[in-house]
Design a protein around this motif. Structure first.
Motif, mmCIF file in Angstrom:
data_model
loop_
_atom_site.group_PDB
_atom_site.id
_atom_site.type_symbol
_atom_site.label_atom_id
_atom_site.label_comp_id
_atom_site.label_asym_id
_atom_site.label_seq_id
_atom_site.Cartn_x
_atom_site.Cartn_y
_atom_site.Cartn_z
ATOM 1 N N MET A 70 0.840 -1.198 0.000
ATOM 2 C CA MET A 70 0.000 0.000 0.000
ATOM 3 C C MET A 70 0.880 1.256 0.000
ATOM 4 O O MET A 70 1.858 1.332 0.721
ATOM 5 C CB MET A 70 -0.849 -0.023 1.287
ATOM 6 C CG MET A 70 -2.003 0.914 1.287
ATOM 7 S SD MET A 70 -3.083 0.433 2.652
ATOM 8 C CE MET A 70 -3.910 1.974 2.938
ATOM 9 N N THR A 71 0.613 2.175 -0.863
ATOM 10 C CA THR A 71 1.402 3.406 -0.906
ATOM 11 C C THR A 71 0.965 4.312 0.236
ATOM 12 O O THR A 71 0.057 3.998 0.988
ATOM 13 C CB THR A 71 1.172 4.138 -2.227
ATOM 14 O OG1 THR A 71 -0.181 4.614 -2.241
ATOM 15 C CG2 THR A 71 1.404 3.227 -3.418
ATOM 16 N N THR A 72 1.608 5.464 0.340
ATOM 17 C CA THR A 72 1.256 6.369 1.430
ATOM 18 C C THR A 72 -0.004 7.170 1.123
ATOM 19 O O THR A 72 -0.447 7.933 1.952
ATOM 20 C CB THR A 72 2.403 7.349 1.709
ATOM 21 O OG1 THR A 72 2.697 8.061 0.505
ATOM 22 C CG2 THR A 72 3.623 6.633 2.221
ATOM 23 N N SER A 73 -0.594 6.954 -0.033
ATOM 24 C CA SER A 73 -1.697 7.841 -0.422
ATOM 25 C C SER A 73 -2.901 7.722 0.508
ATOM 26 O O SER A 73 -3.512 8.734 0.840
ATOM 27 C CB SER A 73 -2.116 7.556 -1.863
ATOM 28 O OG SER A 73 -2.571 6.227 -1.975
ATOM 29 N N ARG A 74 -3.239 6.514 0.924
ATOM 30 C CA ARG A 74 -4.425 6.378 1.771
ATOM 31 C C ARG A 74 -4.168 6.938 3.175
ATOM 32 O O ARG A 74 -5.034 7.571 3.774
ATOM 33 C CB ARG A 74 -4.844 4.911 1.858
ATOM 34 C CG ARG A 74 -6.226 4.776 2.473
ATOM 35 C CD ARG A 74 -6.774 3.395 2.320
ATOM 36 N NE ARG A 74 -8.109 3.318 2.938
ATOM 37 C CZ ARG A 74 -8.726 2.191 3.203
ATOM 38 N NH1 ARG A 74 -8.164 1.040 2.908
ATOM 39 N NH2 ARG A 74 -9.917 2.196 3.775
ATOM 40 N N LEU A 75 -2.950 6.726 3.660
ATOM 41 C CA LEU A 75 -2.584 7.292 4.961
ATOM 42 C C LEU A 75 -2.569 8.817 4.882
ATOM 43 O O LEU A 75 -3.046 9.510 5.792
ATOM 44 C CB LEU A 75 -1.203 6.765 5.389
ATOM 45 C CG LEU A 75 -0.663 7.256 6.731
ATOM 46 C CD1 LEU A 75 -1.589 6.874 7.881
ATOM 47 C CD2 LEU A 75 0.739 6.703 6.960
ATOM 48 N N ALA A 76 -2.037 9.327 3.784
ATOM 49 C CA ALA A 76 -2.015 10.789 3.610
ATOM 50 C C ALA A 76 -3.431 11.349 3.558
ATOM 51 O O ALA A 76 -3.721 12.399 4.148
ATOM 52 C CB ALA A 76 -1.249 11.148 2.344
ATOM 53 N N ARG A 97 -6.067 10.056 4.923
ATOM 54 C CA ARG A 97 -6.633 9.968 6.272
ATOM 55 C C ARG A 97 -6.132 11.129 7.136
ATOM 56 O O ARG A 97 -6.917 11.775 7.841
ATOM 57 C CB ARG A 97 -6.251 8.623 6.906
ATOM 58 C CG ARG A 97 -6.527 8.514 8.384
ATOM 59 C CD ARG A 97 -7.989 8.735 8.719
ATOM 60 N NE ARG A 97 -8.833 7.655 8.238
ATOM 61 C CZ ARG A 97 -10.168 7.736 8.193
ATOM 62 N NH1 ARG A 97 -10.785 8.852 8.572
ATOM 63 N NH2 ARG A 97 -10.890 6.722 7.762
ATOM 64 N N GLN A 98 -4.842 11.414 7.051
ATOM 65 C CA GLN A 98 -4.297 12.506 7.868
ATOM 66 C C GLN A 98 -4.806 13.859 7.376
ATOM 67 O O GLN A 98 -5.047 14.766 8.179
ATOM 68 C CB GLN A 98 -2.766 12.442 7.871
ATOM 69 C CG GLN A 98 -2.257 11.198 8.604
ATOM 70 C CD GLN A 98 -0.747 11.131 8.767
ATOM 71 O OE1 GLN A 98 -0.026 12.046 8.376
ATOM 72 N NE2 GLN A 98 -0.275 10.040 9.341
ATOM 73 N N ARG A 99 -4.981 13.983 6.061
ATOM 74 C CA ARG A 99 -5.506 15.249 5.537
ATOM 75 C C ARG A 99 -6.928 15.502 6.055
ATOM 76 O O ARG A 99 -7.237 16.590 6.553
ATOM 77 C CB ARG A 99 -5.521 15.234 4.004
ATOM 78 C CG ARG A 99 -5.974 16.557 3.377
ATOM 79 C CD ARG A 99 -6.060 16.465 1.859
ATOM 80 N NE ARG A 99 -7.127 15.571 1.422
ATOM 81 C CZ ARG A 99 -8.418 15.888 1.416
ATOM 82 N NH1 ARG A 99 -8.805 17.086 1.820
ATOM 83 N NH2 ARG A 99 -9.323 15.019 1.013
#
Lengths: 241, 290
Positions: free
Chosen positions: A1-7, A9-11
């Protein structure tokens, strides 16, 4: 999984934290309360006299507005809060308050500053190694633990008394803050004295800085000023760069 | 990883620095917030130098926000490395959380979704920090007030995986386990059981607020009875681990903190005694069989 989903979520979490229209859930409310309290507590530690003068509720309101306008960009809360004086100056007409805030920020900075660059004897020795005719072009920085403050008075008297002045004052007051063995020392400066030290702090060479003082006060004693400010540890080693 | 003694220590905060520095009361070890000593010079750092000369010291970071997708703050890391070099602490720790996004820092310990993506990200950050500091760190489980539907790894397994993949140690905050267990319906005992015994190098104990809906980790009250009970279970599993009394708001007199530490120390001592007895019993049984 790339950081896009975590990013993402944090956004979205970050947006909800600052969205005043988002009532959110109980958990989000806990984070909002904690964050608000963290900033209020941090700035209360930096600006204790401003807080005492304003009252807790007004100070907390000021901090909330400040945080909204100038969010923290650093994980170290000890260095957050610069510029609260500007916010005060635009938010209320009690001129001495912004001056006291500038003084308290200077005190905070001085406490965190690097230790002095050389003793007065070191600075004198370095100065004596420079030909006299070259001195006007030499820069004498202020020591790292020295700050200058200028603002509408009365600042020092208000800060010492922790009470609003009985008489309003439209004149600027000029102060120098430095560390000493007992903590922090605050000294009131005359306009000419402040002028040349402020010029040095801005990077001016010695000759140009002293000219600033002489423009303010033609009788300014240049020799006494330079010798005195080296002897009392205000000036750091000279630099020719 | 951690050279803290297996005793009880206290979190040293501003109101007690002068007393500890000048009077050197008997305390097992001390922990300070790293950021409070990021200054370039001055009296606070000088005090810490003197304190570090007489007590084992732990540097506990609260602002690095390791789990943020925002770039790691190099200046923050530089200051931490400088401080580590200066005071040579027995332990360096940070939190398993995020705190900054889009150039804005929230200066709080925000919750991560427990996913493989978060795990990859946090592990990379922990590895980077350990490389810079040239030593293993401890990472601490945080109290949380939000969960995320995409979380597909149990929290304790996530924490254990960070240790397994990065070689870091764990700072087990027992109060945070209790808070999260209450707030999210976790089994606190199962949480402890999921953590590797050989990775827990420090324990935190603190007070919380249980007066409303969610249990809030306040660090502003005595350690609560259920947290003491969970701490005993933690000692039984992990052995005599260095244990810190954390108190950050409404900070009480130093004697109150020392009393809390003494209570933790008594439990550590009992743990040591129980283990000695158990070892003796096992040895006796083995000898009898032989």
């Amino acid at each position: 999984m790339t950081t896009s989903r975590l990013a993402e979520r944090q956004r979205t979490f970050a947006e909800r934290l600052v969205d005043r229209d988002d009532a959110g859930d109980a958990g989000l409310a806990v984070y909002r309360r904690t964050i608000r309290a963290n900033y209020r507590n941090a700035l209360a530690a930096t600006y204790p006299v401003v807080r005492a003068l304003m009252g807790v509720a007004a100070f907390d309101g000021l901090v909330d507005a400040y945080v909204a306008a100038r969010p923290s960009t650093c994980g170290d809360l000890n260095v957050y809060g610069e510029g609260l004086a500007d916010r005060l100056a635009s938010a209320c007409d009690a001129g001495h308050l912004s001056g006291v805030a500038r003084l308290e920020w200077a005190i905070d900075e001085v406490a965190r500053a690097a230790d002095p660059d050389g003793s007065p004897a070191d600075v004198f020795a370095a100065m004596q190694a420079i030909p006299v005719e070259a001195l006007p072009a030499i820069r004498f920085p202020l020591q790292p633990d020295v700050r200058l403050v200028r603002g509408r008075g009365p600042i020092l008297r208000t800060w010492q008394a922790r009470a609003a002045p009985a008489e309003p004052c439209d004149d600027d007051e000029r102060l120098m803050v430095r560390r000493d063995a007992d903590g922090v020392r605050v000294e009131r400066l005359q306009a000419a004295e402040h002028a040349w030290l402020a010029a040095l702090a801005d990077g001016a060479a010695l000759g140009a800085a002293l000219a600033c003082a002489l423009r303010v006060d033609a009788s300014f004693d240049v020799s006494a000023a330079v010798g005195g400010r080296i002897a009392d540890g205000t000036l750091a080693r000279p630099r020719s760069d | 990883m951690s050279e803290l003694p297996p005793t009880a220590g206290i979190g040293l905060r501003a109101p007690h620095v002068r007393t500890v520095r000048d009077e050197r009361p008997p305390i097992g070890w001390l922990e300070v917030h790293s950021e409070n000593y990021f200054a370039d010079g001055g009296a606070a750092l000088a005090s810490l130098d003197r304190i570090a000369a007489h007590y084992p010291l732990s540097l506990h970071g609260v602002g690095l926000a390791l789990g943020s997708v925002a770039p790691l703050d190099r200046e923050h890391v530089r200051k931490l490395a400088r401080l580590v070099e200066r005071v040579q602490p027995a332990s360096v720790s940070e939190h398993l959380c995020w705190g900054a996004f889009g150039g804005r820092h929230f200066n709080d310990l925000l919750p991560l979704p427990y996913t493989s993506e978060s795990l990859d990200h946090v592990c990379a950050r922990v590895a980077t920090l350990q490389d810079v500091l040239r030593r293993p760190i401890l990472v601490e489980n945080v109290s949380t007030y939000a969960t995320f539907p995409e979380s597909d790894i149990p929290e304790a397994e996530f924490v254990a995986a960070v240790a397994a993949r990065t070689g870091c140690g764990l700072l087990l905050d027992v109060n945070n386990v209790h808070v999260n267990a209450r707030n999210h319906g976790l089994d606190a005992g199962a949480y402890l059981a999921a953590l590797p015994v050989d990775r827990v190098h420090e324990i935190h104990l603190a007070g919380h607020d249980d007066s409303g809906g969610l249990v809030i980790d306040t660090h502003g009250a005595p350690v609560a009875p259920p947290v003491w009970a969970l701490y005993e279970a933690a000692l039984a599993r992990f052995g005599p681990v260095p244990t810190l009394i954390e108190w950050d708001t409404d900070i009480p007199p130093l004697d109150v903190l020392r009393d809390e530490a003494a209570r933790a120390q008594a439990l550590i001592d009992r743990c040591c005694k129980d283990r000695t007895v158990a070892r003796f019993a096992a040895h006796t049984a083995t000898a009898a069989q032989a």
